[in-house]
Scaffold this active site. Structure first.
Site, mmCIF file in Angstrom:
data_model
loop_
_atom_site.group_PDB
_atom_site.id
_atom_site.type_symbol
_atom_site.label_atom_id
_atom_site.label_comp_id
_atom_site.label_asym_id
_atom_site.label_seq_id
_atom_site.Cartn_x
_atom_site.Cartn_y
_atom_site.Cartn_z
ATOM 1 N N ALA A 21 0.846 -1.196 0.000
ATOM 2 C CA ALA A 21 0.000 0.000 0.000
ATOM 3 C C ALA A 21 0.876 1.239 0.000
ATOM 4 C CB ALA A 21 -0.932 -0.002 1.218
ATOM 5 N N GLY A 24 -0.038 8.604 2.816
ATOM 6 C CA GLY A 24 0.336 9.997 2.620
ATOM 7 C C GLY A 24 1.786 10.273 2.954
ATOM 8 N N VAL A 28 4.100 0.901 2.188
ATOM 9 C CA VAL A 28 4.244 -0.331 2.972
ATOM 10 C C VAL A 28 4.603 -1.473 2.024
ATOM 11 C CG1 VAL A 28 3.124 -1.909 4.593
ATOM 12 C CG2 VAL A 28 2.564 0.532 4.626
ATOM 13 N N LYS A 43 7.410 -0.319 6.553
ATOM 14 C CA LYS A 43 6.902 0.978 6.131
ATOM 15 C C LYS A 43 8.091 1.895 5.896
ATOM 16 C CE LYS A 43 3.790 4.724 7.522
ATOM 17 N NZ LYS A 43 2.850 5.220 8.561
ATOM 18 N N ASP A 137 -6.108 9.508 13.929
ATOM 19 C CA ASP A 137 -6.430 9.267 12.518
ATOM 20 C C ASP A 137 -7.125 7.913 12.362
ATOM 21 O OD1 ASP A 137 -6.612 9.852 9.832
ATOM 22 O OD2 ASP A 137 -4.598 9.153 9.342
#
Length: 444
Positions: A21, A24, A28, A43, A137
């Site tokens: 993925a 922002g 990953v 990450k 978040d």
């Protein structure tokens, strides 16, 4: 730092395999930990932010906050490193998908499926709040659903610990507008109750198939969170569940549940079979096969159609039914079927069952006895038909009958033994000593 399949990080320990993925601030990758021979998630800070002190500090903050959290519903952090002006995090690899992908594929989830996910997320957030970390978040993209159904919260990139200073300028909003709490939207510090508001938005989206507030820009959406009333949920949603979601979306933080633990308990009460772990598991009481058969309820009677007949026939009636004689296997009133060979139950069932049991036990001996009797009768009959009878002795000498050479014209055998033991000829001619003796036949 360049990222591509085969690139090794951490001195060659973590070898990148494929990109999972892109977020922002980072991307990953699925990687392999060559030192421990296990799959991990790495990450990596995106190239455009490499060398930026602000983003590097955020990566370090995420690493510190994640390292302080140990909970079954929070993705574990294994390692952190910096290389070539960039940084990377090594985390637990969750084999599954984010909730955002699931909602994109199935916009509306049934409560039975959604509530365990929400309860697990609430418990994970509560553990973070106890450690002094606010996520800031919470959204479907940061809630990972494993194949087993277990939830893992990830991406504490904008999280804030109690002992940390904010890295944002005054009035700067951190988070995603669609899931932003009203207090965050007006620039006030985020609290644990802010995370619960964001989880309420996730719950609303999963039940209604859409977010409560939308707009052309992020600012418009943030203003709606502050000023607009929450649209009602569809009427198909359970009233108690809808009331709980509306409570989570209260503008005033004090009107929301006091903690993630309390919220998880409220979700559990709406889903009684959700255990404290948050993973819905159905466990039945083990029973023996015989007890299971005894406890099996009789089949339900067939449903009635509006015209009063039993449900639609699956095949045309047979000849016996058309002739009015009924089917071979009749259907009883309780819905069970009676076979043509079945015996109706009555008061003598126990006696008959006992008798049949004795017959089954004595079947082999009875057959053997019958065979012996048949053999004896057959032997007696054969002896009667084929055997010979002795004659009375004359003068102390037993004379054995023999078949005559001939008989009188009338067919009668009338030969009798003579006084000296020599039989006379059947044709009244005296027999000589050298002649064979005739058979003596007596009629009584």
């Amino acid at each position: 730092m360049r990222t591509a399949p085969g690139v090794a990080l951490g001195g060659g320990r973590y070898r990148l395999l494929r990109r999972i993925a892109v977020g922002g601030m980072g991307e990953v990758w699925e990687a392999n930990d060559d030192a421990l021979a296990r799959a991990v998630a790495v990450k990596v800070l995106r190239d455009e932010f490499a060398g930026d002190p602000g983003f590097l500090e955020r990566f370090r903050t995420e690493a510190r906050n994640s390292a302080a959290l140990h909970h079954p519903h929070i993705a574990a952090l294994f390692d952190y490193g910096e290389q070539d002006g960039s940084a990377y995090l090594v985390m637990e690899l969750v084999v599954g998908e984010p909730l955002s992908d699931l909602l994109e594929r199935e916009p509306v989830l049934p409560a039975r499926r959604l509530l365990p996910m929400l309860a697990q997320t609430a418990r994970g957030l509560h553990a973070a709040h106890l450690a002094g970390v606010v996520h800031r978040d919470v959204k479907p993209g940061n809630i990972l659903i494993a194949r087993s159904g277990k939830v893992k919260i990830t991406d504490f990139g904008v999280s804030l610990a109690a002992d940390q200073k904010t890295m944002t300028a005054t009035g700067m909003v951190m988070g995603t507008a669609q899931y932003l709490s009203p207090e965050q939207a007006v620039g006030r510090p985020a609290t644990p109750l802010s995370d619960l508001y964001s989880l309420g938005v996730v719950a609303y989206e999963g039940l209604a198939g859409k977010r409560p507030f939308t707009g052309p820009t992020a600012v418009d959406i943030a203003v709606a969170h502050v000023n607009d009333p929450v649209p009602p949920l569809p009427a198909s949603v359970d009233r108690k569940l809808a009331a709980l979601v509306m409570r989570l979306l209260s503008k005033e933080p004090t009107d929301r549940p006091a903690s993630g633990e309390e919220l998880a308990g409220l979700f559990d009460r709406l889903m009684p079979q959700t255990p404290p772990s948050g993973v819905a598991v159905l466990v039945g009481k083990p029973t023996r096969a015989r007890e299971a058969r005894r406890s099996t309820p009789p089949p339900a009677a067939p449903e009635q159609t509006p015209d009063g007949h039993d449900g639609p026939p699956s095949y045309p009636p047979s000849r016996r039914e058309r002739a009015g004689r009924g089917p071979r296997d009749a259907t009883l009133q309780d819905g069970t079927r009676r076979n043509r060979h079945a015996v109706d139950e009555g008061p003598l069932d126990g006696v008959l069952a006992t008798a049949m049991g004795w017959v089954r036990r004595l079947r082999l001996p009875l057959v053997a006895l019958v065979l012996v009797l048949v053999a004896l009768l057959g032997a007696a009959l054969a002896d009667r038909l084929l055997g010979s009878a002795p004659v009375e002795p004359t003068g102390g000498v037993l004379v054995v009958a023999e078949y005559p050479r001939g008989g009188p014209p009338g067919g009668m055998i009338a030969a009798e033994p003579t006084r000296d033991g020599a039989p006379a000829r059947a044709d009244a001619v005296p027999a000589r000593n050298g002649d064979p003796r005739p058979t003596e036949v007596k009629d009584s």
